[in-house]
Design an enzyme around this catalytic site. Structure first.
Site, PDB file in Angstrom:
ATOM      1  N   ARG A  69       0.865  -1.183   0.000  1.00 11.99           N
ATOM      2  CA  ARG A  69       0.000   0.000   0.000  1.00 11.99           C
ATOM      3  C   ARG A  69       0.896   1.225   0.000  1.00 11.99           C
ATOM      4  O   ARG A  69       2.103   1.136   0.183  1.00 11.99           O
ATOM      5  CB  ARG A  69      -0.880   0.025   1.258  1.00 11.99           C
ATOM      6  N   GLY A  70       0.288   2.402  -0.172  1.00 13.46           N
ATOM      7  CA  GLY A  70       1.047   3.629  -0.037  1.00 13.46           C
ATOM      8  C   GLY A  70       1.447   3.869   1.408  1.00 13.46           C
ATOM      9  O   GLY A  70       0.874   3.307   2.338  1.00 13.46           O
ATOM     10  N   TYR A  73       6.067   2.847   7.401  1.00 14.73           N
ATOM     11  CA  TYR A  73       5.807   1.812   8.403  1.00 14.73           C
ATOM     12  C   TYR A  73       4.625   2.202   9.282  1.00 14.73           C
ATOM     13  O   TYR A  73       4.457   3.368   9.652  1.00 14.73           O
ATOM     14  CB  TYR A  73       7.027   1.611   9.306  1.00 14.73           C
ATOM     15  N   ALA A 149      -4.238   6.273  10.955  1.00 11.41           N
ATOM     16  CA  ALA A 149      -3.380   6.131   9.773  1.00 11.41           C
ATOM     17  C   ALA A 149      -4.227   5.786   8.560  1.00 11.41           C
ATOM     18  O   ALA A 149      -5.299   5.178   8.677  1.00 11.41           O
ATOM     19  CB  ALA A 149      -2.329   5.044  10.008  1.00 11.41           C
ATOM     20  N   CYS A 180       5.040   6.099  10.171  1.00 12.08           N
ATOM     21  CA  CYS A 180       4.879   6.908   8.951  1.00 12.08           C
ATOM     22  C   CYS A 180       6.078   7.816   8.697  1.00 12.08           C
ATOM     23  O   CYS A 180       5.962   8.831   8.006  1.00 12.08           O
ATOM     24  CB  CYS A 180       3.586   7.716   9.004  1.00 12.08           C
TER      25      CYS A 180
END
Length: 217
Positions: A69-70, A73, A149, A180
């Site tokens: 996915r985009g 972490y 998130a 992130c």
């Protein structure tokens, strides 16, 4: 109509990925309808397509999965509501940026059901809350923590992966990664903010606010 699926027990990540991919193919082939899958995972880290190796600070702590996915972490675990969204973007304008904004707005509206003000920040995907109860940052700004998130992938204009909202996860588990890729801010949860909220409560709010932000055009 969107089908809502709720799993009561934590779901293995690879199992979830396989099921999502199968449903996405069926939606694209018009042999199945759209779905939102509400679940938890056992403790694990996922790496998005932009993940940097140095942001996995404790690689032996929990299993690490390449999510495709985009994003970077992130952590998933018990007490966190994951909502995997398998939606047909041909019915929603085929605009990826607009879709991500709609997901953020959905989370913000869900948090508002609990009188929590969630906010987006330029250059930071996800939803944030201000923490005036914490010390100011080094630059003198009000501290902020991430509460949700967002990371998606598209196949044949059908989305999968989705959002995660921290309801009552073990926040210390986030310490094995740089969430992130953002080092200067922390993470929080609804319970950490002092709200006795359950996953079931969040599910009600997610369903209540869904059509307003993610209904078909």
């Amino acid at each position: 109509m969107v089908e809502w699926i709720t799993s009561q027990a934590p779901v293995d990540y690879q199992t979830a990925l396989s099921r999502m991919e199968a449903r996405v193919e069926a939606i694209a082939a018009k042999t199945a309808g759209e779905a939102v899958w509400l679940l938890e995972h056992p403790p694990l880290y996922t790496a998005g397509t932009s993940a940097r190796a140095e942001d996995l600070t404790d690689p032996g702590r929990f299993p690490v999965y390449q999510a495709r996915r985009g994003g970077q972490y992130t952590y998933h675990g018990p007490g966190q509501r994951v909502a995997y969204v398998m939606l047909d973007l041909t019915e929603r304008g085929r605009d990826v940026r607009r879709f991500v904004t709609a997901l953020e707005n959905w989370v913000i509206a869900t948090l508002a059901e609990f009188n929590i003000t969630g906010e987006r920040r330029a250059g930071r995907v996800g939803v944030w809350v201000q923490r005036p109860d914490k010390p100011l940052t080094a630059s003198g700004a009000v501290s902020e923590d991430k509460i949700a998130a967002i990371g998606i992938r598209l196949r044949k204009w059908v989305s999968f992966h989705g959002i995660s909202i921290n309801v009552e996860p073990e926040l210390e588990h986030f310490s094995g990664i740089v969430p992130c890729g953002i080092r200067e801010h922390g993470v929080t949860s609804l319970v950490d903010l002092g709200l006795p909220v359950t996953l079931a409560d969040v599910d009600v709010a997610l369903k209540k606010t869904f059509d307003r932000h993610l209904g078909r055009l």
